[in-house]
Each structure stands twice: as structure tokens, then as C-alpha cells.
Write a protein that holds these residues in place. Structure first.
Motif, PDB file in Angstrom:
ATOM      1  N   MET A  46       0.860  -1.184   0.000  1.00  0.00           N
ATOM      2  CA  MET A  46       0.000   0.000   0.000  1.00  0.00           C
ATOM      3  C   MET A  46       0.901   1.240   0.000  1.00  0.00           C
ATOM      4  O   MET A  46       1.624   1.470   0.964  1.00  0.00           O
ATOM      5  N   LEU A  47       0.857   2.020  -1.054  1.00  0.00           N
ATOM      6  CA  LEU A  47       1.688   3.221  -1.105  1.00  0.00           C
ATOM      7  C   LEU A  47       1.128   4.337  -0.241  1.00  0.00           C
ATOM      8  O   LEU A  47       1.849   5.232   0.162  1.00  0.00           O
ATOM      9  N   LEU A  48      -0.145   4.303   0.018  1.00  0.00           N
ATOM     10  CA  LEU A  48      -0.779   5.277   0.905  1.00  0.00           C
ATOM     11  C   LEU A  48      -1.489   4.532   2.016  1.00  0.00           C
ATOM     12  O   LEU A  48      -2.183   3.541   1.765  1.00  0.00           O
ATOM     13  N   HIS A  49      -1.321   4.997   3.252  1.00  0.00           N
ATOM     14  CA  HIS A  49      -2.037   4.353   4.346  1.00  0.00           C
ATOM     15  C   HIS A  49      -3.507   4.731   4.271  1.00  0.00           C
ATOM     16  O   HIS A  49      -3.896   5.703   3.624  1.00  0.00           O
ATOM     17  N   LEU A  50      -4.327   3.935   4.933  1.00  0.00           N
ATOM     18  CA  LEU A  50      -5.775   4.111   4.907  1.00  0.00           C
ATOM     19  C   LEU A  50      -6.249   4.706   6.216  1.00  0.00           C
ATOM     20  O   LEU A  50      -5.704   4.403   7.278  1.00  0.00           O
ATOM     21  N   TYR A  51      -7.292   5.533   6.142  1.00  0.00           N
ATOM     22  CA  TYR A  51      -7.879   6.137   7.326  1.00  0.00           C
ATOM     23  C   TYR A  51      -9.321   5.672   7.484  1.00  0.00           C
ATOM     24  O   TYR A  51     -10.083   5.652   6.512  1.00  0.00           O
ATOM     25  N   THR A  52      -9.684   5.338   8.702  1.00  0.00           N
ATOM     26  CA  THR A  52     -11.064   4.995   8.985  1.00  0.00           C
ATOM     27  C   THR A  52     -11.387   5.407  10.418  1.00  0.00           C
ATOM     28  O   THR A  52     -10.572   6.033  11.097  1.00  0.00           O
ATOM     29  N   ARG A  53     -12.576   5.067  10.866  1.00  0.00           N
ATOM     30  CA  ARG A  53     -13.003   5.357  12.232  1.00  0.00           C
ATOM     31  C   ARG A  53     -13.581   4.099  12.853  1.00  0.00           C
ATOM     32  O   ARG A  53     -14.132   3.254  12.160  1.00  0.00           O
ATOM     33  N   ILE A  54     -13.471   4.039  14.169  1.00  0.00           N
ATOM     34  CA  ILE A  54     -14.099   2.968  14.945  1.00  0.00           C
ATOM     35  C   ILE A  54     -15.172   3.606  15.811  1.00  0.00           C
ATOM     36  O   ILE A  54     -14.871   4.408  16.697  1.00  0.00           O
ATOM     37  N   TYR A  55     -16.427   3.281  15.524  1.00  0.00           N
ATOM     38  CA  TYR A  55     -17.554   3.682  16.366  1.00  0.00           C
ATOM     39  C   TYR A  55     -17.947   2.488  17.229  1.00  0.00           C
ATOM     40  O   TYR A  55     -17.455   1.376  17.033  1.00  0.00           O
ATOM     41  N   PHE A  56     -18.858   2.700  18.178  1.00  0.00           N
ATOM     42  CA  PHE A  56     -19.232   1.658  19.134  1.00  0.00           C
ATOM     43  C   PHE A  56     -20.727   1.368  19.030  1.00  0.00           C
ATOM     44  O   PHE A  56     -21.543   2.298  19.019  1.00  0.00           O
ATOM     45  N   ASP A  57     -21.072   0.090  18.992  1.00  0.00           N
ATOM     46  CA  ASP A  57     -22.468  -0.279  18.740  1.00  0.00           C
ATOM     47  C   ASP A  57     -23.423   0.067  19.875  1.00  0.00           C
ATOM     48  O   ASP A  57     -24.637   0.037  19.689  1.00  0.00           O
ATOM     49  N   ASP A  58     -22.907   0.434  21.053  1.00  0.00           N
ATOM     50  CA  ASP A  58     -23.787   0.758  22.177  1.00  0.00           C
ATOM     51  C   ASP A  58     -23.893   2.271  22.400  1.00  0.00           C
ATOM     52  O   ASP A  58     -24.272   2.715  23.478  1.00  0.00           O
ATOM     53  N   GLU A  59     -23.588   3.065  21.387  1.00  0.00           N
ATOM     54  CA  GLU A  59     -23.652   4.526  21.498  1.00  0.00           C
ATOM     55  C   GLU A  59     -24.868   5.071  20.760  1.00  0.00           C
ATOM     56  O   GLU A  59     -24.969   4.942  19.538  1.00  0.00           O
ATOM     57  N   ALA A  60     -25.775   5.701  21.495  1.00  0.00           N
ATOM     58  CA  ALA A  60     -26.970   6.295  20.884  1.00  0.00           C
ATOM     59  C   ALA A  60     -26.594   7.429  19.941  1.00  0.00           C
ATOM     60  O   ALA A  60     -27.305   7.707  18.969  1.00  0.00           O
ATOM     61  N   GLY A  61     -25.465   8.102  20.192  1.00  0.00           N
ATOM     62  CA  GLY A  61     -25.044   9.231  19.378  1.00  0.00           C
ATOM     63  C   GLY A  61     -24.691   8.879  17.945  1.00  0.00           C
ATOM     64  O   GLY A  61     -24.549   9.770  17.095  1.00  0.00           O
ATOM     65  N   ASN A  62     -24.535   7.577  17.642  1.00  0.00           N
ATOM     66  CA  ASN A  62     -24.210   7.176  16.271  1.00  0.00           C
ATOM     67  C   ASN A  62     -25.263   7.674  15.282  1.00  0.00           C
ATOM     68  O   ASN A  62     -24.946   8.039  14.151  1.00  0.00           O
ATOM     69  N   ALA A  63     -26.513   7.685  15.708  1.00  0.00           N
ATOM     70  CA  ALA A  63     -27.611   8.065  14.806  1.00  0.00           C
ATOM     71  C   ALA A  63     -27.482   9.501  14.311  1.00  0.00           C
ATOM     72  O   ALA A  63     -27.907   9.811  13.196  1.00  0.00           O
ATOM     73  N   GLY A  64     -26.885  10.384  15.102  1.00  0.00           N
ATOM     74  CA  GLY A  64     -26.752  11.773  14.700  1.00  0.00           C
ATOM     75  C   GLY A  64     -25.354  12.192  14.316  1.00  0.00           C
ATOM     76  O   GLY A  64     -25.099  13.384  14.104  1.00  0.00           O
ATOM     77  N   ASP A  65     -24.426  11.242  14.210  1.00  0.00           N
ATOM     78  CA  ASP A  65     -23.045  11.593  13.903  1.00  0.00           C
ATOM     79  C   ASP A  65     -22.937  12.111  12.471  1.00  0.00           C
ATOM     80  O   ASP A  65     -23.362  11.435  11.522  1.00  0.00           O
ATOM     81  N   PRO A  66     -22.367  13.331  12.272  1.00  0.00           N
ATOM     82  CA  PRO A  66     -22.329  13.911  10.927  1.00  0.00           C
ATOM     83  C   PRO A  66     -21.428  13.169   9.940  1.00  0.00           C
ATOM     84  O   PRO A  66     -21.698  13.184   8.737  1.00  0.00           O
ATOM     85  N   VAL A  67     -20.382  12.516  10.406  1.00  0.00           N
ATOM     86  CA  VAL A  67     -19.509  11.760   9.504  1.00  0.00           C
ATOM     87  C   VAL A  67     -20.156  10.436   9.142  1.00  0.00           C
ATOM     88  O   VAL A  67     -20.217  10.046   7.971  1.00  0.00           O
ATOM     89  N   LEU A  68     -20.668   9.728  10.136  1.00  0.00           N
ATOM     90  CA  LEU A  68     -21.318   8.440   9.886  1.00  0.00           C
ATOM     91  C   LEU A  68     -22.519   8.616   8.954  1.00  0.00           C
ATOM     92  O   LEU A  68     -22.805   7.746   8.128  1.00  0.00           O
ATOM     93  N   ALA A  69     -23.182   9.763   9.043  1.00  0.00           N
ATOM     94  CA  ALA A  69     -24.345  10.023   8.188  1.00  0.00           C
ATOM     95  C   ALA A  69     -23.969  10.118   6.712  1.00  0.00           C
ATOM     96  O   ALA A  69     -24.819   9.910   5.837  1.00  0.00           O
ATOM     97  N   GLN A  70     -22.697  10.423   6.411  1.00  0.00           N
ATOM     98  CA  GLN A  70     -22.257  10.519   5.023  1.00  0.00           C
ATOM     99  C   GLN A  70     -21.958   9.158   4.399  1.00  0.00           C
ATOM    100  O   GLN A  70     -21.788   9.046   3.185  1.00  0.00           O
ATOM    101  N   VAL A  71     -21.908   8.125   5.233  1.00  0.00           N
ATOM    102  CA  VAL A  71     -21.609   6.774   4.759  1.00  0.00           C
ATOM    103  C   VAL A  71     -22.923   6.100   4.362  1.00  0.00           C
ATOM    104  O   VAL A  71     -23.899   6.169   5.111  1.00  0.00           O
ATOM    105  N   PRO A  72     -22.985   5.451   3.193  1.00  0.00           N
ATOM    106  CA  PRO A  72     -24.210   4.751   2.816  1.00  0.00           C
ATOM    107  C   PRO A  72     -24.656   3.790   3.926  1.00  0.00           C
ATOM    108  O   PRO A  72     -23.824   3.121   4.554  1.00  0.00           O
TER     109      PRO A  72
END
Length: 198
Positions: free
Chosen positions: A138-164
Motif C-alpha cells: 500500500m503506497l498510501l495508508h488508509l484512514y477509517t473510524r471505529i464507532y461503538f455499537d452501544d452509542e446512541a449518538g451514532n444516529a446523529g453523527d455527521p460523519v457516519l451520516a455521510q456513509v451509505p
């Protein structure tokens, strides 16, 4: 022949497998780890957790020589960084960790559950950990995020909302017994983890 481009920017390079000697020796070499997978400090407050999983390639085989780095806020949602102009963190917790995968493709980080942090517009983001993935080929490293399945805030997260919606599960760590979460990383294929262009 020089690796430097005419515009003065040095291109990224693949990391390995030679990175293990200097970046993730894990006691296998006569070298001290500058950073480890244990981010916990005696004075840190918050819920202590372990995030663990395996890294897989596009064929579903484990990647045995991958390097992972995480960066996260403390339990109050503050980063140990001068650019975070909010109140200073209340501990020696740095929020940065590094580890390599083992012969079974396994990795683990011991840390604390991060708090809610604002995005650049001030909107609250659900607790998450930033993750960079480095691997041979891999010539470029990859970036991602780790969210947690027990967090109610996931529903309103602005970054997660951009993911299909059908791909969001690739960013969610699953709670397991005790204080652990499982987060597998798929570099390619049908189950490919969502990576961000930053």
C-alpha cells in the motif's frame, strides 16, 4: 535517481514488512517501542476498554504484518494536543497508540472509551477512535473510524451520516463480554471497511 518529485513533495512509500523492526518490535528486537497498544495511564479517567480484531485482505486471508495507529479523545472528549483549545486533558493520557498484527492477523488496543467531540462546525460527533492502517503493497495508508455499537449518538453523527446505510456496519465495533469490543478490518472485497479520503 531521486524519489523526490519536482514540486518538492516526497511521495509516500509502502511500509513493509520492514517496519516491524523500528515501529512495532513488541520485544522481538533489541529496540524500545516508542508507542504501544496500551494507552492506559494510572491517572486516566473513563471506562477502560479493549478494542481487538483481525485484519483481512481482499481474498479473506489474514494480514500478518500490518501496522495500525489510533488517535482519540479522552473520556471528556478532549485531545492531548495544543490545537485543542478547550480545557486541557486531566491526565497523562496521550490518546495515541500503535501496534502490529501477529501471525494470526490479530491486534488489540487497551484504552478508554472516548467522549463526544465537536466537528469543525461544532456539531457533536459520536464517540469514536481514528484509525490509520499501514501494510506492505500500500503506497498510501488508509484512514477509517471505529464507532461503538452501544452509542446512541451514532444516529446523529455527521460523519457516519455521510456513509451509505448499507456500509455503516463496517465502522461499528461490536460489544463483547466484559470491557471489550471487536472490530475487524477488511482491506478489500465484499466486506471492505469504509476508508476516508483525507
Amino acid at each position: 535517481m531521486s524519489n523526490q518529485r519536482p514540486d518538492g513533495v516526497t511521495p509516500s512509500q509502502t511500509v513493509g514488512p520492514y517496519f516491524k523492526y523500528g515501529l512495532t518490535p513488541n520485544g522481538e528486537y533489541e529496540w524500545n517501542d516508542a508507542f504501544t497498544s496500551n494507552l492506559l495511564t494510572p491517572d486516566v479517567s473513563g471506562d477502560r476498554i479493549r478494542v481487538e480484531g483481525k485484519v483481512f485482505d481482499g481474498d479473506g486471508a489474514v494480514v500478518v504484518d500490518c501496522m495500525l495507529e489510533i488517535w482519540q479523545a479522552d473520556a471528556q472528549g478532549r485531545f492531548s494536543d495544543p490545537q485543542d483549545k478547550r480545557a486541557l486533558p486531566n491526565s497523562s493520557f496521550k490518546g495515541f497508540g500503535r501496534c502490529g498484527t501477529d501471525k494470526s492477523g490479530f491486534y488489540a488496543f487497551d484504552t478508554i472509551k472516548p467522549g463526544v467531540v465537536p466537528d469543525p462546525d461544532g456539531k457533536p460527533q459520536a464517540p469514536h477512535i481514528l484509525l490509520a492502517v499501514f501494510a506492505r503493497g500500500m503506497l498510501l495508508h488508509l484512514y477509517t473510524r471505529i464507532y461503538f455499537d452501544d452509542e446512541a449518538g451514532n444516529a446523529g453523527d455527521p460523519v457516519l451520516a455521510q456513509v451509505p446505510a448499507d456500509r455503516r456496519a463496517t465502522l461499528i465495533a461490536r460489544r463483547k463480554a466484559g470491557n471489550g469490543y471487536t472490530f475487524d478490518i477488511h482491506l478489500q472485497g465484499d466486506r471492505e471497511t469504509v476508508f476516508f479520503d483525507v
